[in-house]
Motif scaffolding. Structure first.
Motif, short mmCIF file in Angstrom:
data_model
loop_
_atom_site.label_atom_id
_atom_site.label_comp_id
_atom_site.label_asym_id
_atom_site.label_seq_id
_atom_site.Cartn_x
_atom_site.Cartn_y
_atom_site.Cartn_z
N ILE A 115 51.23 38.15 40.42
CA ILE A 115 49.86 38.58 40.58
C ILE A 115 49.42 38.30 42.02
N SER A 116 48.45 39.06 42.49
CA SER A 116 47.94 38.84 43.84
C SER A 116 46.62 39.57 44.04
N PHE A 117 45.79 39.02 44.93
CA PHE A 117 44.59 39.71 45.38
C PHE A 117 44.91 40.74 46.45
N ASP A 118 46.10 40.64 47.03
CA ASP A 118 46.52 41.57 48.09
C ASP A 118 47.36 42.69 47.47
N TYR A 119 46.81 43.88 47.43
CA TYR A 119 47.49 45.02 46.80
C TYR A 119 48.81 45.34 47.50
N TYR A 146 47.21 43.12 39.31
CA TYR A 146 46.30 43.07 40.46
C TYR A 146 45.06 42.25 40.11
N LEU A 147 44.58 41.45 41.08
CA LEU A 147 43.52 40.48 40.83
C LEU A 147 42.13 40.86 41.36
N ASP A 180 44.33 42.08 36.29
CA ASP A 180 43.98 40.70 35.94
C ASP A 180 42.69 40.38 36.69
N TYR A 181 41.56 40.77 36.10
CA TYR A 181 40.27 40.69 36.78
C TYR A 181 39.38 39.59 36.19
N HIS A 182 38.42 39.14 37.01
CA HIS A 182 37.41 38.21 36.51
C HIS A 182 36.64 38.89 35.37
N TYR A 183 36.26 38.10 34.38
CA TYR A 183 35.61 38.70 33.20
C TYR A 183 34.34 39.46 33.55
#
Length: 267
Positions: free
Chosen positions: A168-172, A189-190, A208-211
């Motif tokens: 997983i990562s915030f960087d695409y 993806y975050l 995989d995102y914040h709710y």
């Protein structure tokens, strides 16, 4: 054989093929993971283990949790280490050698773990827990972050843990870099700024995102399911939020409170 008998036999064959395919679809849908628990930075909170420590990972495995998340940085001398923040004991990890970082112990006496040590320990007596490996975007350059991802994949493959690892990562671009070297890697993806259809088009397996992102875009929940995009959500620590996500049948729920989530799932 008469034409009518031939037509009947062909019809029976077609029906059998259809029935077989229907069974396959139903069987597959029954095996899609729903509301599986991922311990955020390991299962650390209840027993006051250091976050991202081997002890926290070990506890997640002992609890037989479906997943345990951890964070990866690369030191100045190219060691991959497990830590959430860019700094460790006020030292910028990316600009510090590993030997200098290990002069400072974790609160339980552990040495700052390398990725190699962490995965090696995580494989021991582990038949259930997925490694959810977050590659941190570099604070120095995009290219450095992508290189870190490549090195992480190499280590995980060397340890034969690639089938039990999700990246997983915030960087695409980090995820796209991993995809370019590993067509079978599981990627999520975050950041929360792309729809399920967009990530699927780039061969990213999940979001995989914040709710709060899913509450803002509830249509993405069904869109992900319709497009077979994995649904993960972070970091869910309150019972009311857990209940909402459970009701919407996400694939994974990432939490600092795995014991509480176990209880909510029982209800």
């Amino acid at each position: 054989m008469s034409n009518s008998n031939f037509i009947k036999m062909e019809a029976i064959k077609i029906f059998r093929v259809f029935l077989f395919m229907l069974i396959i679809v139903l069987f597959s849908s029954c095996n899609v993971k729903k509301n599986e628990i991922v311990a955020h930075r390991g299962a650390w909170k209840k027993n006051n283990f250091p976050e991202n420590s081997i002890a926290a990972l070990r506890h997640a495995i002992d609890l037989k949790l479906p997943g345990s998340e951890f964070d990866v940085w690369r030191t100045a001398d190219d060691s991959l280490v497990i830590n959430h923040d860019a700094h460790y004991n006020k030292l910028l990890i990316e600009e510090t050698d590993y030997a200098d970082l290990t002069k400072f112990k974790l609160s339980n006496g552990e040495k700052l773990p390398t990725l190699y040590q962490y995965i090696s320990e995580g494989k021991r007596n582990n038949k259930k827990t997925l490694f959810v490996c977050e590659i941190k975007p570099s604070e120095i350059s995009k290219e450095r972050g992508k290189k870190t991802a490549v090195l992480a994949v190499e280590i995980i493959k060397k340890l034969k843990a690639n089938k039990n690892t999700c990246y997983i990562s915030f960087d695409y671009d980090i995820l796209k870099q991993i995809r370019s070297i590993d067509s079978k890697a599981s990627l999520q993806y975050l950041e929360g700024n792309k729809s399920p259809k967009e990530v699927k088009a780039d061969h990213i397996n999940g979001i995989d995102y914040h709710y709060s992102v899913f509450k803002k875009h509830p249509e993405w929940i069904q869109e992900a399911k319709d497009n077979q995009v994995i649904l993960n959500v972070w970091t869910v620590n309150e019972a009311a939020d857990m209940d909402w996500i459970i009701a919407n049948k996400f694939n994974y729920i990432t939490t600092n409170e795995p014991e509480l989530l176990i209880e909510r799932l029982k209800k």
